[in-house]
Design a protein around this motif. Structure first.
Motif, PDB file in Angstrom:
ATOM      1  N   PHE A 160       0.814  -1.219   0.000  1.00 47.40           N
ATOM      2  CA  PHE A 160       0.000   0.000   0.000  1.00 47.40           C
ATOM      3  C   PHE A 160       0.846   1.266   0.000  1.00 47.40           C
ATOM      4  CE2 PHE A 160      -2.446   3.362   2.140  1.00 47.40           C
ATOM      5  CZ  PHE A 160      -3.548   3.414   1.300  1.00 47.40           C
ATOM      6  N   ASP A 161       1.870   1.330   0.855  1.00 49.80           N
ATOM      7  CA  ASP A 161       2.630   2.583   1.006  1.00 49.80           C
ATOM      8  C   ASP A 161       4.141   2.407   0.925  1.00 49.80           C
ATOM      9  OD1 ASP A 161       3.199   1.331   3.384  1.00 49.80           O
ATOM     10  OD2 ASP A 161       2.046   2.712   4.642  1.00 49.80           O
ATOM     11  N   SER A 162       4.611   1.194   0.593  1.00 46.97           N
ATOM     12  CA  SER A 162       6.043   0.890   0.454  1.00 46.97           C
ATOM     13  C   SER A 162       6.820   1.025   1.756  1.00 46.97           C
ATOM     14  CB  SER A 162       6.688   1.774  -0.629  1.00 46.97           C
ATOM     15  OG  SER A 162       6.099   1.525  -1.886  1.00 46.97           O
ATOM     16  N   TYR A 163       6.137   1.029   2.881  1.00 47.11           N
ATOM     17  CA  TYR A 163       6.820   1.134   4.171  1.00 47.11           C
ATOM     18  C   TYR A 163       7.561  -0.175   4.462  1.00 47.11           C
ATOM     19  CZ  TYR A 163       7.591   3.146   8.787  1.00 47.11           C
ATOM     20  OH  TYR A 163       8.172   3.703   9.909  1.00 47.11           O
ATOM     21  N   GLU A 164       8.771  -0.066   5.001  1.00 46.62           N
ATOM     22  CA  GLU A 164       9.601  -1.243   5.229  1.00 46.62           C
ATOM     23  C   GLU A 164       9.863  -1.464   6.719  1.00 46.62           C
ATOM     24  OE1 GLU A 164      13.199  -1.069   2.964  1.00 46.62           O
ATOM     25  OE2 GLU A 164      12.158  -0.824   1.046  1.00 46.62           O
ATOM     26  N   GLY A 165       9.973  -2.722   7.098  1.00 51.04           N
ATOM     27  CA  GLY A 165      10.290  -3.083   8.466  1.00 51.04           C
ATOM     28  C   GLY A 165      10.330  -4.589   8.605  1.00 51.04           C
ATOM     29  N   TYR A 166      10.484  -5.053   9.831  1.00 47.69           N
ATOM     30  CA  TYR A 166      10.644  -6.482  10.101  1.00 47.69           C
ATOM     31  C   TYR A 166       9.417  -7.048  10.810  1.00 47.69           C
ATOM     32  CZ  TYR A 166      15.601  -6.002   8.974  1.00 47.69           C
ATOM     33  OH  TYR A 166      16.790  -5.761   8.331  1.00 47.69           O
ATOM     34  N   ILE A 167       8.985  -8.241  10.381  1.00 40.14           N
ATOM     35  CA  ILE A 167       7.924  -8.959  11.073  1.00 40.14           C
ATOM     36  C   ILE A 167       8.368 -10.403  11.302  1.00 40.14           C
ATOM     37  CG2 ILE A 167       6.089  -7.496  10.146  1.00 40.14           C
ATOM     38  CD1 ILE A 167       5.334  -9.749   8.244  1.00 40.14           C
ATOM     39  N   ASP A 168       7.750 -11.034  12.276  1.00 42.99           N
ATOM     40  CA  ASP A 168       8.076 -12.416  12.634  1.00 42.99           C
ATOM     41  C   ASP A 168       7.578 -13.364  11.546  1.00 42.99           C
ATOM     42  OD1 ASP A 168       7.927 -15.073  13.902  1.00 42.99           O
ATOM     43  OD2 ASP A 168       8.318 -14.003  15.781  1.00 42.99           O
ATOM     44  N   ASN A 169       8.413 -14.322  11.170  1.00 39.69           N
ATOM     45  CA  ASN A 169       8.038 -15.279  10.120  1.00 39.69           C
ATOM     46  C   ASN A 169       6.792 -16.089  10.464  1.00 39.69           C
ATOM     47  OD1 ASN A 169      10.290 -14.484   8.685  1.00 39.69           O
ATOM     48  ND2 ASN A 169      11.527 -16.272   9.245  1.00 39.69           N
ATOM     49  N   LYS A 170       6.521 -16.263  11.759  1.00 44.80           N
ATOM     50  CA  LYS A 170       5.376 -17.067  12.182  1.00 44.80           C
ATOM     51  C   LYS A 170       4.069 -16.304  12.085  1.00 44.80           C
ATOM     52  CE  LYS A 170       7.097 -17.855  16.268  1.00 44.80           C
ATOM     53  NZ  LYS A 170       8.394 -17.142  16.114  1.00 44.80           N
ATOM     54  N   GLN A 171       4.132 -15.022  11.721  1.00 45.04           N
ATOM     55  CA  GLN A 171       2.933 -14.184  11.776  1.00 45.04           C
ATOM     56  C   GLN A 171       2.452 -13.733  10.400  1.00 45.04           C
ATOM     57  OE1 GLN A 171       4.160 -11.263  14.908  1.00 45.04           O
ATOM     58  NE2 GLN A 171       2.557 -12.259  16.081  1.00 45.04           N
ATOM     59  N   TYR A 172       2.765 -14.515   9.375  1.00 43.31           N
ATOM     60  CA  TYR A 172       2.217 -14.214   8.051  1.00 43.31           C
ATOM     61  C   TYR A 172       2.242 -15.472   7.200  1.00 43.31           C
ATOM     62  CZ  TYR A 172       6.923 -14.039   5.889  1.00 43.31           C
ATOM     63  OH  TYR A 172       8.171 -14.347   5.411  1.00 43.31           O
ATOM     64  N   LEU A 173       1.587 -15.405   6.047  1.00 40.35           N
ATOM     65  CA  LEU A 173       1.580 -16.501   5.089  1.00 40.35           C
ATOM     66  C   LEU A 173       2.284 -16.062   3.814  1.00 40.35           C
ATOM     67  CD1 LEU A 173      -2.069 -17.923   5.234  1.00 40.35           C
ATOM     68  CD2 LEU A 173       0.008 -19.010   6.104  1.00 40.35           C
ATOM     69  N   LYS A 174       3.106 -16.925   3.267  1.00 43.19           N
ATOM     70  CA  LYS A 174       3.659 -16.657   1.941  1.00 43.19           C
ATOM     71  C   LYS A 174       2.594 -16.954   0.885  1.00 43.19           C
ATOM     72  CE  LYS A 174       8.598 -17.227   2.694  1.00 43.19           C
ATOM     73  NZ  LYS A 174       9.819 -17.977   2.319  1.00 43.19           N
TER      74      LYS A 174
END
Length: 256
Positions: A49-63
């Motif tokens: 949506f806005d190209s914002y970058e950062g880190y998230i935990d691998n267990k908290q999303y789906l590929k």
């Protein structure tokens, strides 16, 4: 390039790949992103949506596949319009979702994430709104507490508030106040503004650090400890509880 989607209600996005690192943003259910880099625990992502970058935990999303990602970003977007609601899967398990979550491939109360189907029966926003609708959406967040990096009614910061309100009305703002202050047309005076325009405020060093949405009759809705309404004048925001100015006006911009 790999791609992902948030399948939880709210996920913290951090400055560094560490759970004790500062949270600078949140990823809400249904938001998609590119995966820039990943290790065993953390992924660096760039939000669609806005190209914002950062880190998230691998267990908290789906590929998700590139093909599914491409479908999602080209189709009409639908967002949840309830302060809090839930979706269910085929096993009737609930996932709580806040206002402003994305409903991927939403149609006839059903949404899809890579051939997994979910059901949502709450109110939805999916069409571009008129400028006066911005205020109606903004008032839904009234009294939501301040949270640095937050984007939900359970905790939100000043630019997260303006971004989400505009997003739910069909318009795109960048994530931070300093970035949002580069968008739209500059207005010279408060008298030129309309309800729904954005007012920006700076610190003693001249850096823009705050933003709010202008209302009728020299008022503004913004986040200061909570989403609140205060008076706006040529000096800035006058806090009616503290009986003093709390923010110094820098510029007003018309985005719509």
């Amino acid at each position: 390039m790999h791609y992902g989607i948030c399948n939880l209600s709210i996920v913290s996005m951090r400055v560094e790949p560490d759970e004790t690192s500062e949270m600078v943003n949140q990823v809400l259910f249904g938001e998609t992103f590119e995966i820039i880099d990943e290790d065993n625990q953390w992924s660096k992502i760039r939000l669609t949506f806005d190209s914002y970058e950062g880190y998230i935990d691998n267990k908290q999303y789906l590929k998700i596949t590139k093909e599914f990602f491409s479908k999602l970003i080209t189709e009409k977007q639908s967002y949840t319009a309830e302060i809090v609601d839930f979706i269910t899967n085929k096993s009737n398990e609930l996932t709580t979702i806040p206002l402003g979550c994305t409903l991927p491939r939403f149609n006839n109360k059903k949404l899809e994430i890579e051939n997994q189907f979910y059901f949502y029966e709450g109110a939805v926003l999916s069409e571009k709104k008129q400028k006066n609708d911005i205020l109606k959406v903004a008032f839904i967040y009234l009294n939501s507490p301040f949270l640095w990096g937050g984007k939900s009614p359970f905790g939100i910061d000043c630019s997260g508030f303006t971004q989400m309100v505009y997003k739910l009305c069909g318009y795109k703002l960048l994530r931070n106040a300093k970035e949002q202050a580069t968008q739209g047309e500059v207005l010279s005076f408060i008298e030129e503004s309309e309800p729904g325009d954005l007012a920006f405020f700076d610190n003693d060093e001249g850096e823009i650090i705050h933003v709010g949405i202008i209302l009728d009759n020299y008022h503004i809705i913004h986040v200061y400890e909570k989403v609140r309404i205060d008076t706006l004048d040529h000096s800035g925001i006058f806090n009616t509880d503290l009986q003093k100015h709390t923010h110094k006006l820098r510029v007003i911009r018309k985005v719509i």
